[in-house]
Design an enzyme around this catalytic site. Structure first.
Site, PDB file in Angstrom:
ATOM      1  N   ASP A  68       4.021 -92.978 -19.176  1.00  0.00           N
ATOM      2  CA  ASP A  68       2.999 -92.117 -19.784  1.00  0.00           C
ATOM      3  C   ASP A  68       3.628 -90.906 -20.474  1.00  0.00           C
ATOM      4  O   ASP A  68       4.675 -90.416 -20.058  1.00  0.00           O
ATOM      5  CB  ASP A  68       2.011 -91.659 -18.701  1.00  0.00           C
ATOM      6  CG  ASP A  68       0.695 -91.163 -19.283  1.00  0.00           C
ATOM      7  OD1 ASP A  68       0.420 -91.443 -20.468  1.00  0.00           O
ATOM      8  OD2 ASP A  68      -0.060 -90.502 -18.551  1.00  0.00           O
ATOM      9  N   ASN A  97      -6.920 -99.152 -23.112  1.00  0.00           N
ATOM     10  CA  ASN A  97      -6.249 -98.557 -24.279  1.00  0.00           C
ATOM     11  C   ASN A  97      -6.819 -99.043 -25.613  1.00  0.00           C
ATOM     12  O   ASN A  97      -6.537 -98.454 -26.663  1.00  0.00           O
ATOM     13  CB  ASN A  97      -4.728 -98.778 -24.227  1.00  0.00           C
ATOM     14  CG  ASN A  97      -4.021 -97.920 -23.189  1.00  0.00           C
ATOM     15  OD1 ASN A  97      -3.006 -98.329 -22.621  1.00  0.00           O
ATOM     16  ND2 ASN A  97      -4.521 -96.710 -22.928  1.00  0.00           N
TER      17      ASN A  97
HETATM   18  C1  IPE Z   1      -2.009 -95.688 -18.546  1.00  0.00           C
HETATM   19  O1  IPE Z   1      -1.880 -94.542 -19.297  1.00  0.00           O
HETATM   20  C2  IPE Z   1      -1.716 -96.894 -19.379  1.00  0.00           C
HETATM   21  C3  IPE Z   1      -0.331 -97.039 -19.820  1.00  0.00           C
HETATM   22  C4  IPE Z   1       0.669 -96.256 -19.538  1.00  0.00           C
HETATM   23  C5  IPE Z   1      -0.091 -98.184 -20.629  1.00  0.00           C
HETATM   24  P1  IPE Z   1      -3.115 -93.857 -20.027  1.00  0.00           P
HETATM   25  O2  IPE Z   1      -2.527 -92.713 -20.773  1.00  0.00           O
HETATM   26  O3  IPE Z   1      -3.871 -94.860 -20.807  1.00  0.00           O
HETATM   27  O4  IPE Z   1      -4.013 -93.374 -18.815  1.00  0.00           O
HETATM   28  P2  IPE Z   1      -5.131 -92.253 -18.724  1.00  0.00           P
HETATM   29  O5  IPE Z   1      -6.156 -92.591 -19.764  1.00  0.00           O
HETATM   30  O6  IPE Z   1      -4.474 -90.947 -19.007  1.00  0.00           O
HETATM   31  O7  IPE Z   1      -5.634 -92.329 -17.321  1.00  0.00           O
HETATM   32  C1  IPE Z   2       1.617 -93.987 -22.814  1.00  0.00           C
HETATM   33  O1  IPE Z   2       1.629 -92.783 -23.492  1.00  0.00           O
HETATM   34  C2  IPE Z   2       1.666 -95.189 -23.742  1.00  0.00           C
HETATM   35  C3  IPE Z   2       0.411 -95.945 -23.843  1.00  0.00           C
HETATM   36  C4  IPE Z   2      -0.657 -95.764 -23.115  1.00  0.00           C
HETATM   37  C5  IPE Z   2       0.369 -97.011 -24.846  1.00  0.00           C
HETATM   38  P1  IPE Z   2       0.272 -92.128 -24.021  1.00  0.00           P
HETATM   39  O2  IPE Z   2       0.010 -92.631 -25.392  1.00  0.00           O
HETATM   40  O3  IPE Z   2      -0.803 -92.328 -23.032  1.00  0.00           O
HETATM   41  O4  IPE Z   2       0.687 -90.591 -24.091  1.00  0.00           O
HETATM   42  P2  IPE Z   2      -0.203 -89.344 -23.703  1.00  0.00           P
HETATM   43  O5  IPE Z   2      -0.691 -89.552 -22.300  1.00  0.00           O
HETATM   44  O6  IPE Z   2      -1.325 -89.282 -24.681  1.00  0.00           O
HETATM   45  O7  IPE Z   2       0.725 -88.193 -23.813  1.00  0.00           O
HETATM   46 MG    MG Z   3      -1.415 -91.244 -21.441  1.00  0.00          MG
END
Ligand code: IPE
Ligand code: IPE
Ligand code: MG
Length: 256
Positions: free
Chosen positions: A27, A75
């Protein structure tokens, strides 16, 4: 790649190879990019480099199964441009790295729903798994279009079909039987679940499998992740005492 050769001193001082299953919620890509005034997609591109560093160094820390959360069933709620960039990166990662992974003995498994993937992504998923199906030294499981609740529902649906067909009696269902039907079925449950970026939640990752996992939350944003962060998490894991519901480690061993 030296898989599972790290000696680990056990309580009775026998050196045993550690075989850990580590699962990571990768993340912080978006925040990494935002801090630099860049589009979020740039963070995802950098995230792929962090995946390479992590996969490369994992065997040095006794990891045999590595499960990476790359794209969740939730996502899809993101803007179409961001989703299509993640899809493109998945395809380019497999195109560029699959052969080398295959030759290093890595088994690639993609966890998650195939329904909903576009035909080109479904094809690379199938290709990655087929090319590495005979490997067993190191498992790289990529959770992609994965949600633990969806995975549990899919397992339950499969069981219902088996029951309706008369192939399975309700009283035959056990935790082991159920777990085998999850998309993680072939691997042991994760010993350690890591989440980067400072967030402290599972976000629908491995809800069943993490029943007795240890959790380590690290503040580093995923694009900055590398061997030293993974080592720190594994070192922290080794300080934990796992009880699995028993009262202390000695009791578990005594009970066999
Ligand atoms: C979880 O991260 C999914 C992945 C890392 C692929 P998200 O960024 O989607 O989770 P939330 O929405 O902050 O809980
Ligand atoms: C995790 O990073 C990757 C995916 C969920 C695809 P994020 O895209 O969730 O990054 P933040 O949480 O917005 O910083
Ligand atoms: Mg995230």
């Amino acid at each position: 790649m030296s898989v599972a050769e790290t000696p680990h001193k056990t309580s009775n001082d026998r050196a045993e190879p550690v075989q850990l299953h580590v699962a990571i919620v990768m993340d912080g890509n978006g925040r990494w990019a935002k801090r630099r005034g860049l589009p979020r997609t740039f963070g995802h591109t950098k995230g792929v480099e962090a995946i390479r560093r992590t996969v490369e160094s994992a065997p040095d820390f006794g990891i045999r199964w590595l499960t990476l959360y790359a794209f969740s069933t939730e996502n899809w709620r993101r803007p179409a441009g961001e989703v299509s960039e993640v899809m493109r990166l998945m395809k380019s990662y497999v195109d560029s790295d699959l052969e080398q992974l295959a030759q290093s003995g890595v088994k690639v498994k993609i966890l998650g729903r195939r329904i909903g993937l576009t035909p080109d992504i479904a094809e690379i998923v199938a290709r990655a798994e087929a090319r590495t199906a005979q490997n067993d030294r190191f498992w790289l499981q990529v959770a992609f279009n994965y949600g633990a609740q969806a995975d549990i529902v899919d397992a339950a649906r499969g069981l219902m079909v088996a029951a309706v067909r008369g192939e399975l009696a309700p009283e035959q269902l056990s935790e082991t039987e159920f777990a085998a039907r999850l998309s993680t079925g072939g691997a042991p449950p994760p010993d350690l679940v890591i989440r980067t970026s400072g967030e402290q939640r599972l976000s629908n990752f491995l809800l069943w499998e993490s029943a007795y996992s240890e959790f380590v939350f690290q503040d580093v944003l995923w694009p900055d992740y590398g061997a030293k962060h993974l080592k720190a998490a594994v070192d922290e894991f080794h300080t934990r005492e796992r009880r699995f519901g028993g009262s202390e480690t000695g009791d578990i061993l005594a009970a066999g």
